[in-house]
Design an enzyme around this catalytic site. Structure first.
Site, PDB file in Angstrom:
ATOM      1  N   HIS A  59     -19.637 -45.295  48.372  1.00  0.00           N
ATOM      2  CA  HIS A  59     -19.976 -45.864  47.062  1.00  0.00           C
ATOM      3  C   HIS A  59     -19.057 -47.042  46.761  1.00  0.00           C
ATOM      4  O   HIS A  59     -18.514 -47.149  45.665  1.00  0.00           O
ATOM      5  CB  HIS A  59     -19.861 -44.786  45.975  1.00  0.00           C
ATOM      6  CG  HIS A  59     -20.726 -43.587  46.253  1.00  0.00           C
ATOM      7  ND1 HIS A  59     -20.471 -42.347  45.731  1.00  0.00           N
ATOM      8  CD2 HIS A  59     -21.855 -43.461  47.001  1.00  0.00           C
ATOM      9  CE1 HIS A  59     -21.401 -41.484  46.145  1.00  0.00           C
ATOM     10  NE2 HIS A  59     -22.254 -42.141  46.927  1.00  0.00           N
ATOM     11  N   GLN A  60     -18.879 -47.911  47.721  1.00  0.00           N
ATOM     12  CA  GLN A  60     -18.014 -49.066  47.501  1.00  0.00           C
ATOM     13  C   GLN A  60     -18.629 -49.974  46.427  1.00  0.00           C
ATOM     14  O   GLN A  60     -19.831 -50.266  46.489  1.00  0.00           O
ATOM     15  CB  GLN A  60     -17.835 -49.854  48.801  1.00  0.00           C
ATOM     16  CG  GLN A  60     -17.094 -49.085  49.891  1.00  0.00           C
ATOM     17  CD  GLN A  60     -17.990 -48.235  50.774  1.00  0.00           C
ATOM     18  OE1 GLN A  60     -19.202 -48.177  50.599  1.00  0.00           O
ATOM     19  NE2 GLN A  60     -17.397 -47.573  51.743  1.00  0.00           N
TER      20      GLN A  60
END
Ligand SMILES: Cc1cc2nc3c(=O)[nH]c(=O)nc-3n(C[C@H](O)[C@H](O)[C@H](O)COP(=O)(O)OP(=O)(O)OC[C@H]3O[C@@H](n4cnc5c(N)ncnc54)[C@H](O)[C@@H]3O)c2cc1C
Ligand SMILES: *[C@@H]1O[C@H](CO)[C@@H](O)[C@H](O)[C@H]1NC(C)=O
Ligand SMILES: *[C@@H]1O[C@H](CO)[C@@H](O)[C@H](O)[C@H]1NC(C)=O
Length: 620
Positions: free
Chosen positions: A555-556
């Site tokens: 979930h960058q």
């Protein structure tokens, strides 16, 4: 019916996996996954997108780069009008087998994955191959939604209210709610009234099949004091069976949901195997087109109105920098002429998880890999959208809660728990643990002995990390990977580690509840190799284990941060326009300013919906 018995035909080849994969694009092909030889060549494609060659130069109203979760929505909504849109995508159409939820981990071993690796970090990832964390990303029509786990989460109301408070008008929960609603066809049974809609493109369902173990998890959580909730509804804090981004038991990807139904629109041109290498910007700092490579040839496409980058949290910042938009010094060092000095990629947050929290039970209440070998399960899936193959790679429930480490007085979770009715041992170490690059030594010591036992895992996910990393270019060659620096567990107060340990303690407490004890649930006490010197179950032990077997949950965010002009970290404004350059927006997870209490797929759809509305408002 789109889905067919071809699943059955394709499963053996995908499991046997050949090594005839040839990557013509990645320069970094040398740094391959340790099991690159498990890659699969795609030999047929079922959906027919017209994908003819285009002239070396052509003109559209809009060019959207990247067909992932956000880009597919932007392309769909913009072509509801009479605007002409070109959608460029590096990857190809995925094979149908990607629709089978239980197989989710497999596709990381195919050319549907960019296969990025994080740079080595001191005192981190000590139990992973080469001490480097895998950072997969989808590379296909549909982007990362083709390889993700289909966990469906909007996020906490406070997440979006915080965005707005940071100076982004129009992004409060009240504002973005209508876009969640617009996308979805929400069929989950236990849902809060007034929070959901049916009829949208994106399928959302309960997982049709549940193991006994997930019932134990959900019940034990309630016995421990966590309420049962619709985490996508009124209140997020509590426990729930997972909501799945699926339709009739099959993956509802960005491609299946948002592109397939509209592929005949005359004003939408989709080009796959087309890699954007640069945004074209004129002397007045106006974006007017995109340069891209297709079939070994460079092309130029012109945009009358706007260029929209939806290439994801890694490639959108990469493309900006390749086009001269980025940190002045960094671009100067690489010899890229500066167009606009902006902190592109300078801050990158992520969600990480601990892989070493495992419990055994004394009965067969967990996932069983042999379901893959029973043809009847394929029939159940294909004909009725049911059966064990609808499971999201083993993920069956989620829980949101606040640990004692949180100093937030409001009901805002600092941890998510992901319940898996199995673990690295379930497929005997073949795929699952390799997606995380756990070494043979650690696997053989910790998980191998569990192969003939019944065991489940909880993956705690730190939702609001204090530590953050950054992304930079390696060179001005558009085919080089960017460099990814995670900088995990580097915050001054070591709060991230402490929050993880608090979550581990809560899971241990939950495992002692009657619902689990009925099955004799017990913590696996084999120390992680490398941590034997610590007293097992002490805080020091868990910190050591965290520094050995922690992985990203992909979930960058924040690499093209949205923020007001006064925010020195901002790259785009609240209308997603890149500061200092006209006719250029970014619409994908890279604009998310701070980590959210969610997995990022549904937020990406929301961003796509909102971006399309902002663009229409400007040009209609
Ligand atoms: C293994 C894995 C599991 C996940 N599981 C979940 C989950 O269960 N639930 C959830 O909510 N989230 C999950 N996520 C995260 C979620 O899927 C992503 O955050 C989301 O899909 C990102 O959407 P996006 O639009 O920002 O980018 P993407 O979907 O990544 O799309 C970007 C697209 O742009 C293309 N592209 C890149 N560069 C170029 C270029 N130069 N030219 C042309 N095209 C280009 C890419 O090939 C890609 O198709 C997971 C992610 C991974 C990797
Ligand atoms: C779209 O429709 C509007 C109004 O009907 C018209 O003015 C405009 O020229 C059309 N644009 C295109 C690109 O066809
Ligand atoms: C599992 O453990 C529980 C609790 O100790 C016990 O009551 C039960 O009989 C056990 N079941 C089996 C199959 O061993």
């Amino acid at each position: 019916m789109y889905s067919s018995f071809l699943f059955i035909v394709t499963l053996p080849p995908i499991l046997l996996a050949t090594n005839n994969f040839i990557d013509d694009y990645l320069d970094d092909a040398k740094i391959k996954y340790d099991n690159a030889n498990k890659r699969v060549k795609r030999n047929f494609v079922l959906t027919s997108y017209s994908n003819q060659d285009i002239p070396e130069t052509s003109t559209f109203d809009f060019i959207v780069v990247g067909s992932g979760s956000a880009g597919a929505v932007v392309a769909n909504r913009l072509t509801e009008t009479n605007f002409s849109v070109l959608l460029l995508e590096v990857g190809e159409e995925a094979v149908e087998i990607t629709d089978v939820p239980v197989l989710a981990p497999l596709f990381q071993f195919t050319d549907l994955n960019w296969n990025y690796l994080m740079e080595k970090e001191d005192n981190m990832c000590l139990g992973l191959v080469d001490q480097r964390m895998a950072w997969p990303r989808g590379r296909a029509l549909g982007g990362t939604s083709i390889i993700n786990y289909m966990i469906h989460v909007r996020g906490n109301k406070q997440d979006y209210n915080r965005w707005e408070k940071m100076g982004n008008p129009g992004w409060s929960y009240r504002d973005v709610f209508k876009y969640f609603i617009k996308s979805e066809d929400f069929l989950v049974k236990q849902q809060d009234k007034g929070y959901h809609a049916t009829g949208g493109y994106l399928g959302v369902q309960d997982v049709a099949f549940r193991t006994e173990s997930v019932h134990a998890f959900v019940k034990a959580a309630q016995e421990a004091g966590h309420p049962f909730v619709d985490y996508n509804g009124r209140k997020q804090m509590g426990v729930s069976y997972v909501h799945a981004t699926t339709r009739r038991g099959l993956r509802s990807s960005a491609e299946a949901a948002f592109l397939r139904p509209i592929r005949d629109r005359k004003n939408l041109k989709i080009l796959t195997k087309s890699r954007a290498t640069r945004v074209l910007i004129d002397g007045h700092r106006r974006a007017f087109g995109v340069e891209f490579l297709k079939d070994g040839k460079y092309h130029t496409a012109m945009a009358n109105k706007e260029v929209i980058l939806s290439a994801g949290a890694f490639n959108s910042p990469q493309l900006l920098m390749l086009s001269g938009i980025g940190p002045r010094r960094h671009l100067q060092e690489l010899g890229i002429p500066l167009v606009q000095d902006l902190p592109v990629g300078r801050k990158m947050y992520d969600h990480i998880t601990f892989l070493g929290l495992i419990f055994t039970v004394n009965q067969s209440i967990v996932s069983d890999q042999s379901v893959l070998e029973q043809p009847v399960n394929f029939l159940k899936l294909v004909l009725r959208g049911e059966g064990p193959l609808t499971t999201l790679g083993g993920v069956e429930a989620l829980m949101y809660f606040k640990t004692k480490e949180s100093d937030d007085p409001s009901p805002y979770p600092d941890m998510e728990l992901i319940f898996i009715s199995g673990g690295m041992h379930t497929d005997k170490g073949l795929f699952y643990r390799k997606t995380f690059r756990i070494t043979d030594e650690i696997y053989n010591k910790v998980w191998k002995p569990l192969e003939d036992k019944y065991a489940w895992q909880v993956l705690p996910m730190l939702v609001h990390p204090k530590s953050y990393g950054f992304l930079e270019l390696k060179s001005k060659n558009p085919f080089h990977w960017p460099k990814f620096h995670g900088n995990f567990f580097t915050d001054a107060g070591n709060k991230d580690v402490k929050t993880f340990i608090a979550a581990i303690r809560e899971v241990q407490r939950m495992a002692k509840m009657p619902a689990w004890q009925k099955y004799g649930a017990q913590l696996v006490t084999t120390p992680i190799p490398g941590c034997e010197h610590n007293i097992f179950d002490s805080d020091d032990y868990w910190e050591c284990a965290l520094r050995h077997v922690t992985a990203t949950l992909h979930h960058q965010v924040a690499t093209c941060k949205m923020g007001p002009r006064t925010d020195p970290e901002a790259v785009v404004n609240h209308e997603l326009k890149v500061y200092g350059v006209r006719n250029l927006r970014v619409a994908d997870t890279s604009v998310i300013p701070i980590p959210i209490t969610a997995h990022t797929n549904v937020p990406a759809y929301m961003i796509g919906e909102k971006a399309a509305d902002l663009i229409k408002a400007e040009w209609l």
